[in-house]
Design an enzyme around this catalytic site. Structure first.
Site, PDB file in Angstrom:
ATOM      1  N   CYS A 111     -14.082  62.941 -22.782  1.00 48.35           N
ATOM      2  CA  CYS A 111     -14.780  62.488 -21.582  1.00 48.35           C
ATOM      3  C   CYS A 111     -15.413  63.656 -20.859  1.00 48.35           C
ATOM      4  O   CYS A 111     -15.002  63.979 -19.751  1.00 48.35           O
ATOM      5  CB  CYS A 111     -13.819  61.765 -20.658  1.00 48.35           C
ATOM      6  SG  CYS A 111     -13.297  60.224 -21.340  1.00 48.35           S
TER       7      CYS A 111
ATOM      8  N   SER B 299      -2.521  74.911 -21.880  1.00 51.58           N
ATOM      9  CA  SER B 299      -3.764  75.502 -22.403  1.00 51.58           C
ATOM     10  C   SER B 299      -3.630  77.021 -22.445  1.00 51.58           C
ATOM     11  O   SER B 299      -4.054  77.667 -23.415  1.00 51.58           O
ATOM     12  CB  SER B 299      -4.958  75.122 -21.523  1.00 51.58           C
ATOM     13  OG  SER B 299      -5.135  73.732 -21.528  1.00 51.58           O
TER      14      SER B 299
ATOM     15  N   ALA C 295       4.502  70.862 -17.875  1.00 49.22           N
ATOM     16  CA  ALA C 295       5.381  70.068 -16.996  1.00 49.22           C
ATOM     17  C   ALA C 295       4.780  68.734 -16.580  1.00 49.22           C
ATOM     18  O   ALA C 295       5.494  67.753 -16.407  1.00 49.22           O
ATOM     19  CB  ALA C 295       5.716  70.880 -15.745  1.00 49.22           C
ATOM     20  N   HIS C 296       3.441  68.689 -16.446  1.00 51.01           N
ATOM     21  CA  HIS C 296       2.872  67.470 -15.849  1.00 51.01           C
ATOM     22  C   HIS C 296       2.887  66.273 -16.800  1.00 51.01           C
ATOM     23  O   HIS C 296       2.544  65.160 -16.402  1.00 51.01           O
ATOM     24  CB  HIS C 296       1.479  67.732 -15.267  1.00 51.01           C
ATOM     25  CG  HIS C 296       0.368  67.906 -16.256  1.00 51.01           C
ATOM     26  ND1 HIS C 296      -0.439  66.876 -16.641  1.00 51.01           N
ATOM     27  CD2 HIS C 296      -0.089  69.004 -16.922  1.00 51.01           C
ATOM     28  CE1 HIS C 296      -1.358  67.330 -17.488  1.00 51.01           C
ATOM     29  NE2 HIS C 296      -1.161  68.613 -17.683  1.00 51.01           N
TER      30      HIS C 296
ATOM     31  N   GLN D 224       2.908  66.867 -26.108  1.00 49.66           N
ATOM     32  CA  GLN D 224       3.106  65.407 -26.084  1.00 49.66           C
ATOM     33  C   GLN D 224       4.457  64.998 -26.652  1.00 49.66           C
ATOM     34  O   GLN D 224       4.904  63.871 -26.451  1.00 49.66           O
ATOM     35  CB  GLN D 224       1.983  64.704 -26.855  1.00 49.66           C
ATOM     36  CG  GLN D 224       0.616  64.823 -26.212  1.00 49.66           C
ATOM     37  CD  GLN D 224       0.511  64.076 -24.889  1.00 49.66           C
ATOM     38  OE1 GLN D 224       1.315  63.193 -24.572  1.00 49.66           O
ATOM     39  NE2 GLN D 224      -0.481  64.433 -24.091  1.00 49.66           N
TER      40      GLN D 224
HETATM   41  N1  PLP Z   1      -1.992  70.019 -25.677  1.00 49.63           N
HETATM   42  C1  PLP Z   1      -1.905  68.681 -25.679  1.00 49.63           C
HETATM   43  C2  PLP Z   1      -1.490  67.972 -26.914  1.00 49.63           C
HETATM   44  C3  PLP Z   1      -2.180  67.950 -24.520  1.00 49.63           C
HETATM   45  O1  PLP Z   1      -2.111  66.625 -24.522  1.00 49.63           O
HETATM   46  C4  PLP Z   1      -2.566  68.662 -23.364  1.00 49.63           C
HETATM   47  C5  PLP Z   1      -2.917  67.938 -22.120  1.00 49.63           C
HETATM   48  O2  PLP Z   1      -3.805  67.117 -22.094  1.00 49.63           O
HETATM   49  C6  PLP Z   1      -2.658  70.059 -23.422  1.00 49.63           C
HETATM   50  C7  PLP Z   1      -2.359  70.697 -24.591  1.00 49.63           C
HETATM   51  C8  PLP Z   1      -3.079  70.863 -22.230  1.00 49.63           C
HETATM   52  O3  PLP Z   1      -2.073  70.885 -21.273  1.00 49.63           O
HETATM   53  P1  PLP Z   1      -2.328  71.535 -19.826  1.00 49.63           P
HETATM   54  O4  PLP Z   1      -2.962  70.475 -19.019  1.00 49.63           O
HETATM   55  O5  PLP Z   1      -0.979  71.904 -19.324  1.00 49.63           O
HETATM   56  O6  PLP Z   1      -3.191  72.713 -20.034  1.00 49.63           O
END
Ligand code: PLP
Length: 492
Positions: free
Chosen positions: A328, A76, A204-205, A183
């Site tokens: 959600c 993000s 990373a997660h 993704q």
């Molecule tokens: N972009 C996409 C396509 C995602 O699926 C996600 C996570 O849900 C994010 C961005 C955000 O990632 P982060 O949790 O590292 O901010």
């Protein structure tokens, strides 16, 4: 919190379980490597080395150079950073950003923010396969265009965009290209040199690494400027002592990406099996993620006529974690913007679930899930009623044999007042309130947006409450459907 017989995790697009090798590396770093990577004495050399090895590891897995990687706190942050920096650099000479309707909220809400600052945001149309119209992209780029922002793979339906083609079209017309690749990492090959994109974000997660660490790829020579001011970390672009254990975990997770991608066929076969069984066992079903143009781990299924929140809660009752395609949030239970963009009606979007499998998912787990879904539709799972907000009227709620259980947070209760005489409880702490909830009454659970209440309703079922229901769309929908009553009594 909820009773389950087995734990089946099918929400790997939301986040993933940390891998053994990542855990080992992070534990080692936390225990032994405490030096500040920026310090000059020997204690810090190992820290600096670990930092650079992690950078190399991520760079190698996307065919970038290590100096093109900036570690951030999450994807993000990476998304916010690219969009804001480029807008700031080019505005007002250029003001247009072209994007897709199916981006993650970390992109969409940033674009909304930039719109307020004067940006012109152009959203490309999406077809039923979650792809864009490349001819429309070509037509949309003009000399005011700063950037084309298009995700590599979608998180809800798993559609894959042709990033290389997007970059080729954009560059011909002098626009930069940014791709949220969160993704895609570990699921499809990413080669930033071959696709020729200018910026990309990662997290990373999503690849069995730790939470709270992301990265931004910036192609060498492309505009970027300092976005956290302070020390000289991350080449002076992002100040702050590095989260070394998280970065080391990210780097270690990247070492397994090749193996993950080589397991694609196994995952893909499992997906095909799941879909074909779903089609046989559920009479009214529509699959939104079938074909070559989709990630092999993502299944988006519309259970026509069903309520996805209720189904999701019923699966949770059986220990299965999946996700509704909807946003959600506890505020407004809006149907998913991605599902709407590919042409689903509000009703269909609210009947859709996402199952995202991993290389560790087994056929046994899929069979267990299929059985639970079948049981749900054959009424073999405990029954909870989803009451439409209109039906949750004054006479039902004020009936002496009814208890309304309000599981919203303090702040939600301030924004929308409570139904009179409701029992105020907590979603996560519901256990504490059981002694106050009588077993001989009809219990109607309500939350803010209708997402949390089915989970609590199923929990109560597991505790022996026989007559349990919840209000669909929560207080948000209830307030609109019962305006007179709300204006007269709510909050008393
Ligand atoms: N972009 C996409 C396509 C995602 O699926 C996600 C996570 O849900 C994010 C961005 C955000 O990632 P982060 O949790 O590292 O901010």
């Amino acid at each position: 919190m909820f009773r389950f017989r087995k734990e089946v995790y099918l929400d790997n697009n939301a986040t993933t379980k940390i891998s053994k090798s990542v855990l080992q590396k992070m534990t080692f770093v936390l225990k032994n490597v405490y030096g500040n990577p920026s310090s000059l004495y020997k204690t810090s050399h190992q820290s600096a080395q670990i930092l650079e090895m992690a950078r190399e590891s991520l760079a190698k897995s996307i065919n970038a150079a290590p100096n093109e990687i900036i570690f951030t706190s999450c994807a993000s942050e990476s998304n916010n950073t690219v969009l804001k920096i480029l807008f700031e650099k080019y505005y007002p000479e250029k003001s247009k950003i072209i994007s897709t309707e199916i981006e993650h909220p970390a992109v969409l809400t940033t674009l909304e923010y930039l719109k307020g600052k004067g940006a012109e945001i152009y959203f490309l149309n999406t077809n039923s396969k979650g792809d864009i119209d490349y001819a429309e992209l070509e037509r949309a780029i003009d000399d005011k265009t700063i950037l084309v922002c298009a995700m590599n793979a979608n998180n809800e339906i798993g559609s894959i965009l042709d990033i290389k083609r997007i970059a080729s079209i954009a560059h011909k017309k002098n626009a930069l290209v940014f791709s949220d690749s969160v993704q895609a990492l570990g699921k499809i090959n990413i080669d930033v040199k071959d696709s020729n994109i200018d910026y990309a974000s990662f997290s990373a997660h999503k690849i069995n690494g730790p939470k709270g660490i992301g990265a931004l790829y910036v192609k060498s020579g492309r505009p970027i400027s300092s976005f956290i001011h302070g020390g000289h970390q991350e080449n002076g672009l992002r100040a702050g002592t590095e989260s070394l254990h998280n970065i080391a975990g990210f780097g270690t997770a990247c070492l397994s990406l090749e193996e993950k991608i080589s397991n694609k066929e196994k995952i893909s076969n499992l997906k095909k099996y799941f879909i074909s069984e779903l089609k046989q066992r559920v009479s009214r079903i529509k699959i939104n993620s079938e074909g070559n143009n989709f990630l092999s781990n993502t299944i988006s299924a519309t259970f026509i006529g069903a309520n996805n929140e209720k189904l999701m809660a019923a699966l949770d009752y059986r220990g299965i974690s999946v996700s509704a395609g909807s946003a959600c949030n506890t505020q407004e239970n809006a149907p998913s913007h991605v599902l709407k963009a590919i042409g689903l009606s509000d009703e269909e979007a609210r009947a859709t679930l996402r199952f995202s499998i991993s290389d560790k998912t087994t056929k046994k787990e899929i069979d267990y899930t299929l059985r639970a879904i079948e049981d749900y539709f054959n009424d073999k799972l405990p029954k909870i009623e989803a009451i439409s907000p209109k039906k949750a009227n004054e006479s039902l709620l004020m009936d002496k044999s009814t208890l309304v259980l309000d599981i919203r947070s303090e702040s939600d209760r301030k924004s929308i007042k409570s139904i009179p005489n409701s029992l105020q409880a907590e979603f996560l702490g519901i256990k504490k309130y059981l002694h106050k909830i009588p077993k001989d009454k009809r219990i109607i659970v309500v939350c803010q947006g209708g997402v949390n209440s089915p989970f609590t309703a199923y929990y109560l079922k597991s505790k022996g409450y026989r007559n349990v229901s919840f209000i669909m769309t929560g207080m948000w929908g209830w307030k609109f459907a019962n305006k007179d009553y709300y204006d007269r009594y709510a909050g008393e």
